[in-house]
Scaffold this motif. Sequence first.
Motif, PDB file in Angstrom:
ATOM      1  N   ALA A 252     -28.324  11.039  17.176  1.00  0.00           N
ATOM      2  CA  ALA A 252     -29.198  12.197  16.356  1.00  0.00           C
ATOM      3  C   ALA A 252     -28.688  12.280  15.335  1.00  0.00           C
ATOM      4  O   ALA A 252     -28.452  12.949  14.384  1.00  0.00           O
ATOM      5  N   SER A 253     -27.595  13.085  16.155  1.00  0.00           N
ATOM      6  CA  SER A 253     -26.466  14.390  15.038  1.00  0.00           C
ATOM      7  C   SER A 253     -25.888  13.696  13.880  1.00  0.00           C
ATOM      8  O   SER A 253     -25.505  14.268  12.855  1.00  0.00           O
ATOM      9  N   GLY A 254     -25.421  12.119  13.843  1.00  0.00           N
ATOM     10  CA  GLY A 254     -25.396  11.596  12.743  1.00  0.00           C
ATOM     11  C   GLY A 254     -23.373  11.513  12.673  1.00  0.00           C
ATOM     12  O   GLY A 254     -22.890  11.404  11.535  1.00  0.00           O
ATOM     13  N   GLN A 255     -22.891  12.586  13.233  1.00  0.00           N
ATOM     14  CA  GLN A 255     -21.614  12.235  13.657  1.00  0.00           C
ATOM     15  C   GLN A 255     -20.830  11.220  14.372  1.00  0.00           C
ATOM     16  O   GLN A 255     -21.124  11.502  15.254  1.00  0.00           O
ATOM     17  N   PRO A 256     -19.998  10.656  13.683  1.00  0.00           N
ATOM     18  CA  PRO A 256     -19.997   9.137  14.274  1.00  0.00           C
ATOM     19  C   PRO A 256     -18.791   9.405  16.032  1.00  0.00           C
ATOM     20  O   PRO A 256     -19.041   8.731  16.665  1.00  0.00           O
TER      21      PRO A 256
ATOM     22  N   ALA B  13     -18.306   0.438  10.792  1.00  0.00           N
ATOM     23  CA  ALA B  13     -18.597   1.353   9.493  1.00  0.00           C
ATOM     24  C   ALA B  13     -17.507   2.450   9.559  1.00  0.00           C
ATOM     25  O   ALA B  13     -17.399   2.931   8.280  1.00  0.00           O
ATOM     26  N   HIS B  14     -16.920   2.425  10.449  1.00  0.00           N
ATOM     27  CA  HIS B  14     -16.519   4.232  10.530  1.00  0.00           C
ATOM     28  C   HIS B  14     -14.583   3.445  11.351  1.00  0.00           C
ATOM     29  O   HIS B  14     -14.443   4.312  12.746  1.00  0.00           O
ATOM     30  N   PRO B  15     -13.626   2.916  10.698  1.00  0.00           N
ATOM     31  CA  PRO B  15     -12.156   2.284  11.715  1.00  0.00           C
ATOM     32  C   PRO B  15     -12.209   3.151  11.973  1.00  0.00           C
ATOM     33  O   PRO B  15     -10.628   2.941  12.449  1.00  0.00           O
ATOM     34  N   ASP B  16     -11.727   4.625  11.251  1.00  0.00           N
ATOM     35  CA  ASP B  16     -10.856   5.652  11.978  1.00  0.00           C
ATOM     36  C   ASP B  16     -11.824   6.130  13.170  1.00  0.00           C
ATOM     37  O   ASP B  16     -10.452   6.868  13.675  1.00  0.00           O
ATOM     38  N   LEU B  17     -12.265   6.494  13.147  1.00  0.00           N
ATOM     39  CA  LEU B  17     -12.921   5.670  14.895  1.00  0.00           C
ATOM     40  C   LEU B  17     -11.485   5.623  15.695  1.00  0.00           C
ATOM     41  O   LEU B  17     -12.091   6.283  16.971  1.00  0.00           O
TER      42      LEU B  17
END
Length: 131
Positions: A28-32, A103-107
């Motif tokens: 829930a923190s929203g940090q991917p 949604a966040h390919p940099d991960l």
Amino acid sequence: QLVDAEASIRDVDAATAASLAMLDEVVASGQPHWQVVALHAEGDLLATISKRMLATIPALGASAPQSAIELHDSRMALLAPRVQPWLDRAQQAFAEVDRIEKAHPDLARQQQAAAAITDSRARLAAGVAIR
């Protein structure tokens, strides 16, 4: 000691409730990055408890008598539906890891997140959350 009974299901639910709640807070923190790590951990925990519960019914040898096979199958038929919600929730967690990564390919460049993504995708591809 786990057994294939409702009491053990309740005990496992109670024992894992705080951990799952904490992981849900991280999600829930929203940090991917941390969402991916927490969702993978959640899926892994749920898959592990499912595997442990299903293992309460011992596997049968090839020479098991028909009566033992019938008893085994009956016990498994009663336990499997009780474990299925955990497996479903694990699969949802692994699928959410995949969605967040898209949604966040940099991960994928971050070692910890990349490991969670790789394992989550492998479990999704296998169609089973248990390793």
